[in-house]
Design an enzyme around this catalytic site. Structure first.
Site, PDB file in Angstrom:
ATOM      1  N   GLU A 137     -13.758  -9.735  14.018  1.00 22.42           N
ATOM      2  CA  GLU A 137     -14.651  -9.935  12.532  1.00 22.42           C
ATOM      3  C   GLU A 137     -14.999 -11.103  12.230  1.00 22.42           C
ATOM      4  OE1 GLU A 137     -11.431 -10.585   9.675  1.00 22.42           O
ATOM      5  OE2 GLU A 137     -10.498  -9.276  10.472  1.00 22.42           O
ATOM      6  N   TYR A 177       1.329  -1.247  -0.046  1.00 22.58           N
ATOM      7  CA  TYR A 177       0.191  -0.093   0.102  1.00 22.58           C
ATOM      8  C   TYR A 177       1.108   1.105  -0.257  1.00 22.58           C
ATOM      9  CZ  TYR A 177      -3.676  -3.540   0.931  1.00 22.58           C
ATOM     10  OH  TYR A 177      -4.747  -4.113   0.663  1.00 22.58           O
ATOM     11  N   ASN A 209      -9.066  -3.073  11.120  1.00 24.88           N
ATOM     12  CA  ASN A 209      -7.907  -3.801   9.606  1.00 24.88           C
ATOM     13  C   ASN A 209      -7.180  -2.286   9.787  1.00 24.88           C
ATOM     14  OD1 ASN A 209     -10.574  -4.632   9.962  1.00 24.88           O
ATOM     15  ND2 ASN A 209      -9.695  -6.082   9.266  1.00 24.88           N
ATOM     16  N   HIS A 253      -1.572  -7.884  10.975  1.00 23.16           N
ATOM     17  CA  HIS A 253      -1.401  -6.693  10.832  1.00 23.16           C
ATOM     18  C   HIS A 253       0.044  -6.406  11.907  1.00 23.16           C
ATOM     19  CE1 HIS A 253      -5.806  -6.677  10.974  1.00 23.16           C
ATOM     20  NE2 HIS A 253      -5.791  -7.617   9.906  1.00 23.16           N
TER      21      HIS A 253
HETATM   22  P1  FDA Z   1       3.386  -4.482   2.247  1.00 18.63           P
HETATM   23  O1  FDA Z   1       3.907  -5.588   3.441  1.00 18.63           O
HETATM   24  O2  FDA Z   1       1.672  -4.579   1.918  1.00 18.63           O
HETATM   25  O3  FDA Z   1       4.230  -4.452   0.967  1.00 18.63           O
HETATM   26  C1  FDA Z   1       5.173  -4.657   1.402  1.00 18.63           C
HETATM   27  C2  FDA Z   1       5.964  -5.333   0.697  1.00 18.63           C
HETATM   28  O4  FDA Z   1       6.805  -5.315   0.526  1.00 18.63           O
HETATM   29  C3  FDA Z   1       5.700  -6.864  -0.373  1.00 18.63           C
HETATM   30  O5  FDA Z   1       5.528  -6.915  -1.233  1.00 18.63           O
HETATM   31  C4  FDA Z   1       7.040  -7.270   0.499  1.00 18.63           C
HETATM   32  O6  FDA Z   1       7.286  -9.086  -0.349  1.00 18.63           O
HETATM   33  C5  FDA Z   1       7.977  -6.399  -0.016  1.00 18.63           C
HETATM   34  N1  FDA Z   1       8.961  -6.683   0.487  1.00 18.63           N
HETATM   35  C6  FDA Z   1      10.137  -6.789   1.787  1.00 18.63           C
HETATM   36  N2  FDA Z   1      10.889  -6.249   1.958  1.00 18.63           N
HETATM   37  C7  FDA Z   1      11.290  -6.482   0.234  1.00 18.63           C
HETATM   38  C8  FDA Z   1      13.383  -6.311   0.147  1.00 18.63           C
HETATM   39  N3  FDA Z   1      13.683  -6.055   1.526  1.00 18.63           N
HETATM   40  N4  FDA Z   1      13.166  -6.145  -0.841  1.00 18.63           N
HETATM   41  C9  FDA Z   1      11.766  -5.943  -1.622  1.00 18.63           C
HETATM   42  N5  FDA Z   1      10.876  -5.794  -1.169  1.00 18.63           N
HETATM   43  C10 FDA Z   1      10.292  -5.777   0.306  1.00 18.63           C
HETATM   44  N6  FDA Z   1      -5.577  -5.655   6.326  1.00 18.63           N
HETATM   45  C11 FDA Z   1      -7.083  -5.296   6.253  1.00 18.63           C
HETATM   46  O7  FDA Z   1      -6.725  -3.602   6.438  1.00 18.63           O
HETATM   47  N7  FDA Z   1      -7.746  -5.701   5.602  1.00 18.63           N
HETATM   48  C12 FDA Z   1      -7.853  -6.839   5.623  1.00 18.63           C
HETATM   49  O8  FDA Z   1      -9.102  -7.475   5.517  1.00 18.63           O
HETATM   50  C13 FDA Z   1      -6.682  -7.505   5.725  1.00 18.63           C
HETATM   51  N8  FDA Z   1      -6.660  -8.804   5.805  1.00 18.63           N
HETATM   52  C14 FDA Z   1      -5.139  -9.454   5.648  1.00 18.63           C
HETATM   53  C15 FDA Z   1      -5.333 -11.152   5.428  1.00 18.63           C
HETATM   54  C16 FDA Z   1      -4.093 -11.629   5.809  1.00 18.63           C
HETATM   55  C17 FDA Z   1      -3.721 -12.710   5.428  1.00 18.63           C
HETATM   56  C18 FDA Z   1      -2.819 -10.453   5.917  1.00 18.63           C
HETATM   57  C19 FDA Z   1      -0.899 -11.319   5.846  1.00 18.63           C
HETATM   58  C20 FDA Z   1      -3.077  -9.546   6.130  1.00 18.63           C
HETATM   59  C21 FDA Z   1      -4.146  -8.986   6.048  1.00 18.63           C
HETATM   60  N9  FDA Z   1      -4.209  -7.421   6.545  1.00 18.63           N
HETATM   61  C22 FDA Z   1      -5.924  -6.866   5.945  1.00 18.63           C
HETATM   62  C23 FDA Z   1      -3.005  -6.581   6.467  1.00 18.63           C
HETATM   63  C24 FDA Z   1      -2.727  -5.771   5.242  1.00 18.63           C
HETATM   64  O9  FDA Z   1      -2.808  -6.668   4.057  1.00 18.63           O
HETATM   65  C25 FDA Z   1      -1.737  -5.181   6.033  1.00 18.63           C
HETATM   66  O10 FDA Z   1      -1.641  -4.565   7.424  1.00 18.63           O
HETATM   67  C26 FDA Z   1      -0.319  -4.309   4.259  1.00 18.63           C
HETATM   68  O11 FDA Z   1      -0.400  -4.808   3.276  1.00 18.63           O
HETATM   69  C27 FDA Z   1      -0.063  -3.437   4.886  1.00 18.63           C
HETATM   70  O12 FDA Z   1       0.994  -3.001   3.771  1.00 18.63           O
HETATM   71  P2  FDA Z   1       2.173  -2.152   3.847  1.00 18.63           P
HETATM   72  O13 FDA Z   1       2.506  -1.195   2.711  1.00 18.63           O
HETATM   73  O14 FDA Z   1       2.622  -1.582   5.211  1.00 18.63           O
HETATM   74  O15 FDA Z   1       3.395  -2.890   3.435  1.00 18.63           O
END
Ligand code: FDA
Length: 497
Positions: free
Chosen positions: A353, A15, A476, A438
């Site tokens: 939820e 995001y 969330n 999360h």
């Molecule tokens: P995010 O984790 O999305 O992106 C980080 C990216 O950086 C990843 O693609 C990763 O691979 C990459 N990366 C990491 N280290 C790296 C490196 N050294 N070099 C290159 N790339 C690298 N939230 C919500 O609001 N509603 C919901 O329904 C859900 N449900 C849910 C289910 C499940 C199973 C999970 C795992 C998570 C959720 N979430 C959620 C949480 C939500 O998905 C999460 O909070 C966000 O994706 C976080 O967004 P960010 O931009 O912080 O990082």
């Protein structure tokens, strides 16, 4: 390519990274995004890009030889199975006291998550981001994020009639009979698509247990929203299967970024160095924190301040199931996209939820993922001997979350004459207290960075993801992560470029 220079490099395509890339590109800046996971744009041998929850295969997990399902038991039997080691979409990253689930691939967490798109109640916002102006967020940035993400709600009439939400209607009935406020939870799923799935006019996705390991059709992941718009500007390039390992000053205000190219078995196939004028850390709470902690401790970024790595929380995640009476079946058919919640935040510190259990058979179970006001905060530290970053979270720190979740489910159980399921997380184990979906914090806004995500001590370095948020969003998190990124990037474009 090795040796190249880019004006802006974004680490990660979740995001925060997607918002930064789109808005910078719209402002005329060329952006290069580096993503350690796969592109997820090519179907496998079965014609599908992603596998479903019932049949996890090589596409399911990030570099594991055995699945690590969040709900790992059924009827007391372990359900995990062997899989080929592959750069799959879901990472179950294990720290000493907690397993942190994260998405891996172009789109980050949006590939694997449930799409629940919840804006915190305004009266709770001061506890979420104490240094941010709430009026600006609720007037400008939350609406902007919700619009760009494509957030919508289930059609209430269809909700009442479809067998796929019987589990949610049972959840509502039980919540209301115990006097708890029931709420519909918005989602980025295409709700019309879901209706057509039921009608049989389009391929099933939410209605075919597609969650956790990716969604092939109806979910508006970032690939369909922010990242599609970003690519359409012609100014954004994305390198999948590339992992950033170092960022260090390279003179003349530039940074040298070291990047490993990965094969789908996880092996490093090449190492490259590029220079960038500005670097946005958008690797997610864990990814960004791990990089910054390592780079500070090893001297690559010596001027980062002592707040780096601190203030990490699990958003109070805890799971449980309830065993319903035989006259309260939750349905063999369940939409994998949740749409219902129980709000007991103010009185009990829990927002639950009503989650699906899309096993394909009647389980008579109600299943819940609770977000709670857990007060514990952990710290990432560099473990020089092991050459890795550790997290100080302790298993016992989930107890406050369990107590808060019990403010809802103890009352419901007593009203309904029901009990907790004890067969979903082990043999006689009620609480799923070993994990979080999360992760939040580790480079907290106004502490490790200034109030807009500029890292202290190294001009031109920014944090723009969940690492900025100090551990809890009361709901969330991704709408808040997106809205905060919108706020910060607007200021950064206006004043830094
Ligand atoms: P995010 O984790 O999305 O992106 C980080 C990216 O950086 C990843 O693609 C990763 O691979 C990459 N990366 C990491 N280290 C790296 C490196 N050294 N070099 C290159 N790339 C690298 N939230 C919500 O609001 N509603 C919901 O329904 C859900 N449900 C849910 C289910 C499940 C199973 C999970 C795992 C998570 C959720 N979430 C959620 C949480 C939500 O998905 C999460 O909070 C966000 O994706 C976080 O967004 P960010 O931009 O912080 O990082």
């Amino acid at each position: 390519a090795d040796g190249a220079h880019v004006p802006v490099l974004v680490i990660g395509t979740g995001y925060g990274g997607a918002v930064a890339a789109l808005r910078l590109a719209q402002a005329g800046v060329d952006v290069h995004m580096v993503e350690m996971g796969m592109a997820w744009d090519t179907p496998g041998p079965d014609g599908k890009i992603f596998c479903n929850t019932r049949e996890p295969d090589y596409r399911s997990y990030w570099l594991r030889t055995r699945t690590k399902a969040p709900l790992n038991y059924f009827l007391g039997f372990p359900i995990d199975r062997d899989i080929p080691r592959h750069t799959g979409v879901l990472d179950a990253e294990e720290f000493a006291g907690i397993t942190v689930y994260q998405g891996r691939g172009v789109g980050g967490g949006s590939l694997v998550n449930g799409g629940m798109a919840v804006t915190p109640k305004r009266e709770n916002f001061a506890s979420v981001l104490p240094t941010v102006n709430a009026a600006e967020m609720y007037d400008v940035y939350y609406p902007r994020a919700n619009a760009a993400l494509g957030v919508g709600s289930v059609d209430p009439a269809w909700f009442e009639s479809t067998p796929y939400y019987q589990y949610a209607r049972v959840g509502r009935k039980h919540a209301q009979r115990s006097g708890f406020p029931f709420v519909f939870v918005p989602d980025v799923y295409d709700w019309d698509h879901m209706k057509q799935e039921e009608a049989g006019t389009v391929p099933k996705s939410a209605l075919a247990a597609e969650i956790l390991y990716g969604n092939n059709h109806g979910k508006k992941s970032l690939q369909k929203t922010y990242l599609a718009q970003a690519r359409a500007t012609g100014r954004v390039a994305i390198s999948p299967l590339h992992r950033v390992t170092s960022v260090a000053p390279a003179g003349s205000g530039r940074y040298a970024v070291t990047i490993e190219q990965l094969g789908t078995s996880g092996a490093v196939t090449a190492t490259k160095t590029v220079t960038a004028g500005r670097v946005f850390f958008a690797a997610g709470s864990v990814g960004t924190s791990k990089l910054l902690v390592k780079l500070k401790a090893t001297g690559a970024l010596p001027n980062l301040n002592g707040e780096v790595g601190k203030g990490w929380g699990d958003n109070g995640n805890v799971m449980c199931g309830r065993a319903n009476h035989l006259w309260d079946p939750t349905g063999a058919q369940q939409s994998a996209i949740p749409c219902a919640g129980i709000d007991n935040w103010t009185a009990g510190g829990a927002f639950a939820e009503v989650a699906p259990l899309p096993t394909g058979i009647e389980t008579f179970a109600s299943f819940y993922l609770s977000i709670t006001r857990n007060p514990h905060r952990a710290e990432f530290t560099w473990n020089a001997a092991a050459g890795r970053v550790d997290l100080s979270w302790q298993t016992a720190w989930k107890q406050p979350s369990i107590d808060m979740a019990k403010t809802i489910f103890d009352r419901i159980n007593s009203k309904e004459g029901t009990i907790y399921r004890t067969d979903l997380f082990g043999v006689y184990k009620i609480w799923g207290d070993h994990l979080t979906y999360h992760p939040l914090g580790g480079a907290v806004l106004g502490r490790a960075t200034d109030n807009y995500g500029r890292l202290s001590g190294h001009p031109g370095l920014y944090v723009i993801d969940g690492a900025l948020i100090p551990g809890n969003t009361t709901v969330n998190p991704f709408v808040t992560i997106t809205a905060l990124a919108e706020r910060n990037i607007e200021r950064i474009i206006a004043t830094d470029l």
